[in-house]
Design a protein around this motif. Structure first.
Motif, short mmCIF file in Angstrom:
data_model
loop_
_atom_site.label_atom_id
_atom_site.label_comp_id
_atom_site.label_asym_id
_atom_site.label_seq_id
_atom_site.Cartn_x
_atom_site.Cartn_y
_atom_site.Cartn_z
N PHE A 19 -7.18 13.70 4.75
CA PHE A 19 -8.36 14.30 4.03
C PHE A 19 -8.34 15.40 3.23
N SER A 20 -7.04 16.07 3.01
CA SER A 20 -6.78 17.18 2.10
C SER A 20 -6.70 16.61 0.88
N PRO A 21 -7.33 17.51 0.05
CA PRO A 21 -7.15 17.10 -1.76
C PRO A 21 -5.65 16.49 -2.21
N ASN A 22 -5.79 15.63 -2.80
CA ASN A 22 -4.39 14.89 -3.21
C ASN A 22 -4.39 15.06 -4.74
N GLU A 23 -3.76 16.09 -5.29
CA GLU A 23 -3.38 16.39 -6.70
C GLU A 23 -2.98 15.61 -7.49
N PHE A 24 -2.11 14.67 -6.86
CA PHE A 24 -1.41 13.53 -7.43
C PHE A 24 -1.91 12.06 -7.53
N LYS A 25 -3.13 11.93 -6.94
CA LYS A 25 -4.04 10.76 -6.79
C LYS A 25 -4.30 10.22 -8.12
N GLY A 26 -4.47 10.93 -9.23
CA GLY A 26 -4.63 10.29 -10.56
C GLY A 26 -3.57 9.56 -11.28
N HIS A 27 -2.35 10.04 -10.62
CA HIS A 27 -1.12 9.35 -11.19
C HIS A 27 -0.61 7.94 -10.43
N TYR A 28 -1.41 7.79 -9.58
CA TYR A 28 -1.03 6.72 -8.87
C TYR A 28 -1.10 5.38 -9.56
N SER A 29 -1.95 5.05 -10.52
CA SER A 29 -2.10 3.76 -11.35
C SER A 29 -0.91 3.83 -12.43
N ILE A 59 0.90 -1.33 -0.13
CA ILE A 59 0.03 -0.15 0.13
C ILE A 59 0.84 1.17 0.12
N ASN A 60 0.17 2.33 -0.34
CA ASN A 60 1.20 3.55 -0.58
C ASN A 60 0.96 4.11 1.05
N HIS A 61 1.80 5.27 1.08
CA HIS A 61 1.67 5.91 2.66
C HIS A 61 0.44 6.86 2.87
N ARG A 62 -0.35 7.19 1.87
CA ARG A 62 -1.49 7.52 2.25
C ARG A 62 -2.77 6.77 2.68
N ALA A 63 -2.80 5.40 2.07
CA ALA A 63 -3.62 4.47 2.50
C ALA A 63 -3.28 3.73 3.91
N PHE A 64 -2.08 3.88 4.09
CA PHE A 64 -1.31 3.75 5.57
C PHE A 64 -1.81 4.44 6.31
#
Length: 240
Positions: A91-101, A6-11
């Protein structure tokens, strides 16, 4: 069953979920160790009286030295809070989330032959903050980290055996976060390797059996062979 990385955000989301129930049970505060080495409040009278001082004056007067702990002269307590950190991370918006995949695992391959034989200055980037610097026949390794941390996906695993790397004369540690002061990576160094660190990490290197070390306070310097290494202050939290 294979454990999924898992990534650090999910952790952090999982940590938040676990800790909020612990907090409701009234045991959250007592679950943290009372470590006298933790940073003390920047509301300390000694710190408040020093707000007019310059950075070098702070260092010379050792305003950042508390009673067996570090005093932060840069910021007030209201700027640091566990729940504010969790709110920002989870909980803050993550502008990089779309790049995780699109994240890819890319092995780090380094041809150490030219590095070992090069006679002039060379700088070789390994991964994360790990950098090898060769200067006038002396090899220095900054913040060695040879593996991923915990069960997070390691996107830049080393594609070579660490034994192939030139053995450093000095190891430079910038600060105490686990991804910069990594015990398993340091354990691969020769015991006689000279270590240059900020103050406060004697116990780590005593456990490793690395007795050759120099501790530097703010603006302290280590000089050798026409070379000078200076430790500069940085406002970057660590409670290790």
């Amino acid at each position: 069953m294979k454990r999924r990385a898992i990534n650090h955000r999910a952790f952090l989301k999982r940590v938040y979920s676990w800790s909020k129930w612990t907090l409701l049970a009234g045991t959250f505060a007592s679950s943290f160790p009372r470590n006298p080495g933790f940073a003390a409040s920047s509301m300390d009278p000694q710190v408040l009286k020093s707000e007019h001082l310059g950075l070098r004056e702070l260092a010379e007067k050792k305003i950042h030295h508390g009673n067996g702990r570090f005093l932060n002269p840069f910021g007030q307590v209201r700027h640091g809070n566990l729940w504010r950190l969790i709110k920002w991370k989870v909980f803050s918006p993550n502008e990089f989330k779309g790049h995780y995949s699109k994240d890819q695992v890319r092995k780090v391959h380094i041809d150490w032959g030219p590095v070992a034989t090069h006679k002039e200055v060379s700088v070789t980037f390994l991964r994360h903050a790990s950098v090898m610097i060769k200067d006038r026949g002396t090899t220095m390794l900054v913040d060695p980290l040879f593996h991923g941390l915990f069960w997070f996906t390691d996107h830049s695993p080393l594609g070579f055996d660490v034994d192939q790397m030139p053995s450093p004369d000095h190891v430079l540690i910038t600060h105490g976060h686990l991804d910069h002061l990594d015990v398993p990576s340091l354990s691969k160094m020769r015991k006689e390797t000279h270590v240059i660190t900020p103050i406060g990490y004697d116990g780590v290197f005593e456990d490793l059996g690395m007795a050759s070390r120099t501790q530097l306070d703010w603006f302290g310097s280590y000089r050798e062979g026409g070379r000078e290494i200076t430790l500069l202050p940085c406002n970057h939290w660590t409670m290790r």
